[in-house]
Design a protein around this motif. Sequence first.
Motif, mmCIF file in Angstrom:
data_model
loop_
_atom_site.group_PDB
_atom_site.id
_atom_site.type_symbol
_atom_site.label_atom_id
_atom_site.label_comp_id
_atom_site.label_asym_id
_atom_site.label_seq_id
_atom_site.Cartn_x
_atom_site.Cartn_y
_atom_site.Cartn_z
ATOM 1 N N MET A 1 39.774 48.890 38.964
ATOM 2 C CA MET A 1 38.785 47.526 38.879
ATOM 3 C C MET A 1 39.664 46.348 38.681
ATOM 4 O O MET A 1 39.457 45.360 39.165
ATOM 5 C CB MET A 1 37.745 47.722 37.920
ATOM 6 N N ARG A 2 40.645 46.202 37.975
ATOM 7 C CA ARG A 2 41.611 45.368 37.719
ATOM 8 C C ARG A 2 42.490 45.079 39.037
ATOM 9 O O ARG A 2 42.445 43.836 39.420
ATOM 10 C CB ARG A 2 42.749 45.469 36.586
ATOM 11 N N LEU A 3 42.597 46.203 39.978
ATOM 12 C CA LEU A 3 43.420 45.875 41.166
ATOM 13 C C LEU A 3 42.242 45.402 42.079
ATOM 14 O O LEU A 3 42.562 44.742 43.005
ATOM 15 C CB LEU A 3 44.042 47.275 41.565
ATOM 16 N N ALA B 1 39.225 39.682 46.434
ATOM 17 C CA ALA B 1 38.710 38.268 46.971
ATOM 18 C C ALA B 1 39.836 37.462 46.882
ATOM 19 O O ALA B 1 39.860 36.408 47.708
ATOM 20 C CB ALA B 1 37.760 38.241 46.072
ATOM 21 N N THR B 2 40.875 37.583 45.905
ATOM 22 C CA THR B 2 41.868 36.568 46.087
ATOM 23 C C THR B 2 42.597 36.386 47.303
ATOM 24 O O THR B 2 42.962 35.467 47.934
ATOM 25 C CB THR B 2 42.633 36.745 44.735
ATOM 26 N N PHE B 3 43.102 37.491 47.868
ATOM 27 C CA PHE B 3 43.642 37.849 49.174
ATOM 28 C C PHE B 3 43.066 37.120 50.254
ATOM 29 O O PHE B 3 43.569 36.365 51.124
ATOM 30 C CB PHE B 3 44.222 39.285 49.156
ATOM 31 N N ILE B 4 41.703 37.614 50.379
ATOM 32 C CA ILE B 4 40.719 36.954 51.289
ATOM 33 C C ILE B 4 40.803 35.443 51.142
ATOM 34 O O ILE B 4 40.922 34.848 52.224
ATOM 35 C CB ILE B 4 39.308 37.439 51.236
ATOM 36 N N LEU B 5 40.644 34.915 50.088
ATOM 37 C CA LEU B 5 40.506 33.590 49.664
ATOM 38 C C LEU B 5 41.629 32.704 50.154
ATOM 39 O O LEU B 5 41.693 31.686 50.944
ATOM 40 C CB LEU B 5 40.165 33.210 48.306
ATOM 41 N N PHE B 6 42.784 33.294 49.867
ATOM 42 C CA PHE B 6 43.901 32.726 50.383
ATOM 43 C C PHE B 6 44.229 32.597 51.914
ATOM 44 O O PHE B 6 44.489 31.341 52.344
ATOM 45 C CB PHE B 6 45.269 33.392 49.660
ATOM 46 N N ALA B 7 44.007 33.624 52.441
ATOM 47 C CA ALA B 7 44.000 33.583 53.892
ATOM 48 C C ALA B 7 43.103 32.681 54.492
ATOM 49 O O ALA B 7 43.543 32.117 55.590
ATOM 50 C CB ALA B 7 43.741 35.190 54.523
ATOM 51 N N VAL B 8 41.770 32.672 54.203
ATOM 52 C CA VAL B 8 40.789 31.626 54.596
ATOM 53 C C VAL B 8 41.256 30.243 54.540
ATOM 54 O O VAL B 8 41.269 29.275 55.383
ATOM 55 C CB VAL B 8 39.357 32.004 54.223
ATOM 56 N N LEU C 1 51.909 40.324 40.654
ATOM 57 C CA LEU C 1 50.807 40.667 39.621
ATOM 58 C C LEU C 1 50.987 42.063 39.319
ATOM 59 O O LEU C 1 50.273 42.527 38.121
ATOM 60 C CB LEU C 1 49.511 40.122 40.558
ATOM 61 N N MET C 2 51.004 43.117 40.221
ATOM 62 C CA MET C 2 51.059 44.437 39.905
ATOM 63 C C MET C 2 52.041 44.677 39.062
ATOM 64 O O MET C 2 51.860 45.698 38.139
ATOM 65 C CB MET C 2 50.900 45.415 41.347
ATOM 66 N N LEU C 3 53.267 43.994 39.135
ATOM 67 C CA LEU C 3 54.306 44.415 38.476
ATOM 68 C C LEU C 3 54.028 43.929 37.017
ATOM 69 O O LEU C 3 54.295 44.449 35.795
ATOM 70 C CB LEU C 3 55.643 43.764 38.642
ATOM 71 N N GLY C 4 53.449 42.702 36.811
ATOM 72 C CA GLY C 4 52.794 42.148 35.765
ATOM 73 C C GLY C 4 51.712 43.093 34.728
ATOM 74 O O GLY C 4 51.814 43.275 33.977
ATOM 75 N N PHE C 5 51.186 43.793 35.662
ATOM 76 C CA PHE C 5 49.804 44.539 35.182
ATOM 77 C C PHE C 5 50.440 45.847 34.719
ATOM 78 O O PHE C 5 50.228 46.305 33.505
ATOM 79 C CB PHE C 5 48.999 44.820 36.540
ATOM 80 N N LYS C 6 51.610 46.334 35.358
ATOM 81 C CA LYS C 6 52.162 47.463 34.883
ATOM 82 C C LYS C 6 52.960 47.354 33.508
ATOM 83 O O LYS C 6 52.786 48.269 32.513
ATOM 84 C CB LYS C 6 53.033 48.063 35.865
#
Length: 182
Positions: free
Chosen positions: A125-127, A132-139, A165-170
């Motif tokens: 769920m964190r991923l 939505a963030t990726f979609i928002l940036f593209a739009v 972000l994924m690296l930070g998450f890990k």
Amino acid sequence: MEYYNYIKALHLIFIVTWFAGLFYIPRLFVYQIEAFYKPSPDKEILGKQLKLMTKRLWNIITWPSAILATLFAIWLIVLQPIWLEQSWMQVKLVFVALLILYHLKTHQYYKQLQNDDVRKTSNFMRLWNEGATFILFAVVFLVILKSAINWIFGVVGIIILGILLMLGFKIYKKIRSKNPEA
């Protein structure tokens, strides 16, 4: 046509509230999943409160915002059908379709968690929260640049941001495993 900008403003307002719901709901899912595995009475107390918060967010803010944003978007297109001939708008509509699919899949997760049907991990769920963030940036890049090509640079940037972000998450996950209170 003087009311066009009012419709556009309402569309943007409901886009903002829709995304607010889409950004927050997976975070609540994270908490619901983690509460599900806590011992009693924490599990029951937290679970009940988080279900209520999630239900209110989803049904009072997110769904109505999605519907109103879509209705105002359709109204704008009816007033300015020429936009549909623009390549950037066609690409944008592909991302809007992805956003709707993301919303519907999130609704499926919502229904599962409301029924204590925990199929995903809190890490998933964190991923998921980043979708939505990726979609928002593209739009946003498409709408601002009005180019079906230049938006790619923005999306490449968000992909790089996603990797960071994924690296930070890990890293955070490792810190948290050593110190659960971190």
